[in-house]
Structure formats: structure tokens, C-alpha cells
Design a protein around this motif. Structure first.
Motif, short mmCIF file in Angstrom:
data_model
loop_
_atom_site.label_atom_id
_atom_site.label_comp_id
_atom_site.label_asym_id
_atom_site.label_seq_id
_atom_site.Cartn_x
_atom_site.Cartn_y
_atom_site.Cartn_z
N TYR A 66 -4.59 56.99 -0.98
CA TYR A 66 -4.65 58.32 -1.56
C TYR A 66 -6.01 58.58 -2.19
N PHE A 67 -6.57 59.75 -1.91
CA PHE A 67 -7.87 60.16 -2.43
C PHE A 67 -8.94 59.10 -2.11
N ASP A 68 -8.72 58.38 -1.00
CA ASP A 68 -9.65 57.35 -0.52
C ASP A 68 -9.85 56.22 -1.53
N ALA A 69 -8.86 56.00 -2.39
CA ALA A 69 -8.99 54.98 -3.44
C ALA A 69 -9.06 53.57 -2.87
N ASN A 70 -8.57 53.36 -1.66
CA ASN A 70 -8.58 52.03 -1.04
C ASN A 70 -9.49 51.96 0.17
N ASP A 71 -10.51 52.80 0.17
CA ASP A 71 -11.44 52.86 1.30
C ASP A 71 -12.46 51.74 1.20
N ASN A 72 -11.97 50.51 1.38
CA ASN A 72 -12.84 49.33 1.39
C ASN A 72 -12.19 48.25 2.21
N GLU A 73 -12.98 47.35 2.70
CA GLU A 73 -12.50 46.31 3.61
C GLU A 73 -11.46 45.42 2.97
N ALA A 74 -11.63 45.07 1.69
CA ALA A 74 -10.72 44.14 1.02
C ALA A 74 -9.31 44.72 0.94
N ASP A 75 -9.18 45.98 0.53
CA ASP A 75 -7.86 46.59 0.44
C ASP A 75 -7.23 46.77 1.81
N ARG A 76 -8.04 47.15 2.79
CA ARG A 76 -7.48 47.30 4.14
C ARG A 76 -7.00 45.96 4.68
#
Length: 378
Positions: free
Chosen positions: A200-210
Motif C-alpha cells: 500500500y502506498f508503495d510502502a514495501n517497494d524494495n527488494e527485501a520486502d518483496r
């Protein structure tokens, strides 16, 4: 990890809860070509006296059979071929809810309109239930166009589509792929691929969270691939965000509850949207030459999806998309319409002045504006 998976469910109007037993009416296996359709009127809205209605089915290129409601103008001129519109959404809903209302309102205004249940949902075929796919769901829209184009009272050169909520992004993807679609409305849209991959709201837009989310999905496939996540949370927590309260007021009350709706009941397969995380619907929407109207509520928590999609479609770049492409060759027929005072769910049915549909209708959906957009562009 959990809240990234939760974000994809929230995108469909779903808040994860404990796993619940499946509803037999929703999960019984059916023959892939012969569906048993409910014939009585079981929508969450009354049937208009200005339209004809009948249940229909049609096939997709993936061998699935989709169930749909076909609405036609009651007093259509005999022998005249009409413009047509296919409608679906929200993600996790059924044709008895918002999409059926949109289709009926467009039929009142002179269009042949088809509201369909996507593959693996509602009365449509497909096992296991409540499964999604970027390819299959885009094909659902194109198969609906196939069906409409072959109706004797439809002008095959004048077909448009409406995607609501999570199906707004799917509609844009279909319009980018299928040039037979001459006009598209994305209403109160989500980009399901963006929220699945970025949170949501690109809050997890990073490799680690993905990566963490991918690991969770990978484990789930071995543990229980058919496990369901709960629908809209019930009972509603006191500290629930306003948009979750809005979802509850639509999906869990007489205003919008339906027994076949995943959002109203046991939700979606936990791994049902896994394929969305590695895909992006909107990459080629800057090349859509046909007309597009993106409609969003001023107060919608999801407004950033629609505004970014519009900007990316017209300019070829927007926040939330890590690529820049060329501007649209036909920007003049693209529109962004913001509805003053409207929330996300207000554009499901027009909204109500009080919670749970107990007040007077707000009528926030500009039906005549939508009809004028299609009349001009079909």
C-alpha cells in the motif's frame, strides 16, 4: 511480510482474518462448460423497469466458461445495432454487486451492457476457486468483447469496457492489448499488480520486502495451496481505518452483501494473487489510442492509483513506476475525472449519507457523464 500480503487483499476490499470454512455454494466443482445459473433476481439492487435482463454464458480462450448478466434497453429501436459495454469488478466481488449496477445503468441509457463474473469466481467456472491471473483476467475482458461482438443487436465496431476497483487496472491492460475496445472507463481503480508488488502506498517497494513476501507465498504453496484468507473483517475493530469501515459498510451489510462474493464472505485464496506480484498491468497503457476515462473519488484512499495511471498513460512516466516510456500518441481523448466528496466505495453504488446504506443515496456516480463519454467515443 504479513502486511505486504495483506495489502493485496486490501486492494480487493478484503481484510485478512482467520481462515474460514468454504461456502459450499461458492466452491462446489462444476462442469467447465455447463454452468447452473441462478435464475431468480438476486442482485443487491432492484431491477430497473427500463431494461431487459437475461443470464448468459461465454467461453474464454483458456477454456473457461464465464457467467454473465446481459442488460439491454427496453425500447431499443428494432433492427438497429447498438453500442455495447462489458463490465467487471471490484476485485473479489460478483456481477450481482457493483458491476451489475453499472451495466444496468448503462443499458438504461441505450447501451447493450454485460456484467460478468471473472474466471474462478461467482457463477463462472474454474477450480480452485478465487484464483487470479494477469493473463486470464485480461482475457476475461477480451472474451466478453468476443461475445458482445457476435450479438445480432450489437455493432462490433462500437464496444467499450468498464473496470471497477481492482478491475480498473485490468481494464486498462485489456484496452492496451485489444484494439477492438474503443472506449474504457476505470472507476475507483486499483492497480492490483502494483499493490501486490509494492504494498500500500508503495510502502514495501524494495527488494527485501518483496523477497520476504515471495518466501511466504512459496511456503504457503506447500503447506496449503487452497487455504483461504478471510473476507472483509467482521466484527469491525474500533480502530479500523476509515476505508476498511467503508468496505464493511458495502460488503458486510444489506447494502452490498452477496452470498457468492468473496469480499462478503471467506475472501480469496492466500496464494490466489501470487502471479500479480511479478507482473505490471500498466506498462503499455501509454500506447492506448482509444478513449479512456479514469474516474476516482476525491476522498478515496486509492486515488493515487488512478492519478498515477492517468499520468503514466498520457506522459509515459509517473510516481510508482520505475520506467519512462514515450508519451501517448493520442492524449486528447484521455480524461481524469475526480468526484468531489466521494470515497472509494462511494463509486461502487453512488454512496449513502449514513453508514451501512441506511441513509439516503448520495448518487455520486455521474451516470449521464459516463453515458456521454461512451456515446462520443463508440
Amino acid at each position: 511480510m504479513k502486511h505486504l500480503i495483506l495489502s493485496a487483499m486490501l486492494a480487493a476490499g478484503v481484510l485478512a482474518a482467520c481462515h474460514q470454512p468454504k461456502n459450499d455454494q461458492q466452491t462446489n466443482k462444476e462442469d467447465m462448460t455447463q454452468l447452473t445459473l441462478t435464475q431468480e433476481w438476486d442482485k443487491v439492487f432492484p431491477l430497473s423497469d427500463k431494461v431487459n435482463h437475461r443470464k448468459v454464458t461465454f467461453e474464454t480462450q483458456y477454456g473457461l466458461t464465464l457467467a454473465a448478466d446481459l442488460y439491454t434497453p427496453l425500447n431499443a429501436p428494432e433492427g438497429e445495432k447498438l453500442a455495447a459495454i462489458a463490465v467487471s469488478g471490484p476485485f473479489g466481488a460478483t456481477k450481482e454487486q457493483s458491476s451489475g449496477l453499472y451495466a444496468m445503468r448503462m443499458a438504461e441509457r441505450g447501451f447493450v451492457a454485460l456484467a460478468f463474473d471473472p474466471s474462478y469466481t461467482g457463477e463462472s467456472s474454474g477450480e480452485p476457486r478465487r484464483t487470479a491471473s494477469p493473463d486470464i483476467n485480461t482475457e476475461d475482458f477480451m472474451a466478453a468483447v468476443d461475445y458482445l461482438a457476435q450479438l445480432p443487436d450489437v455493432d462490433a465496431e462500437r464496444i467499450g469496457i468498464i473496470g471497477i476497483c481492482g478491475w480498473g487496472g485490468i481494464a486498462l491492460n485489456a484496452a492496451a492489448a485489444d484494439t477492438r475496445i474503443k472506449a474504457t472507463v476505470a472507476s475507483t481503480m486499483y492497480d492490483m499488480t502494483r499493490v501486490s508488488g509494492n504494498g500500500y502506498f508503495d510502502a514495501n517497494d524494495n527488494e527485501a520486502d518483496r523477497h520476504a513476501a515471495r518466501e511466504a507465498m512459496s511456503r504457503q504453496r506447500l503447506a496449503d495451496p487452497k487455504a483461504m484468507a478471510g473476507g472483509v473483517v467482521d466484527p469491525l475493530p474500533d480502530d479500523a481505518p476509515q476505508f476498511v469501515k467503508d468496505y464493511f459498510d458495502y460488503y458486510k451489510t444489506p447494502r452490498g452483501y452477496h452470498q457468492r462474493s468473496g469480499n462478503s464472505n471467506d475472501g480469496w485464496r492466500v496464494i490466489g494473487t501470487q502471479a500479480f506480484s511479478n507482473a505490471r498491468f500498466l506498462y503499455y497503457i501509454n500506447e492506448i489510442r482509444s478513449a479512456v476515462l479514469v474516474m476516482h473519488g476525491e476522498k478515496a484512499h486509492s486515488r493515487y492509483f488512478g492519478e498515477a495511471a492517468y499520468k503514466y498513460m498520457v506522459e509515459g512516466k509517473a510516481e510508482g513506476y520505475n520506467t519512462t516510456v514515450k508519451p501517448n500518441p493520442v492524449p486528447e481523448n484521455k480524461q481524469l475525472l475526480i468526484i468531489p466528496g466521494a470515497s472509494h466505495c462511494d463509486l461502487y453504488d453512488g454512496g449513502f449519507t449514513e453508514a451501512q446504506g441506511k441513509g439516503e443515496p448520495k448518487n455520486l456516480i455521474p451516470w449521464d457523464t459516463l453515458a456521454e463519454f461512451f456515446a462520443k467515443n463508440l
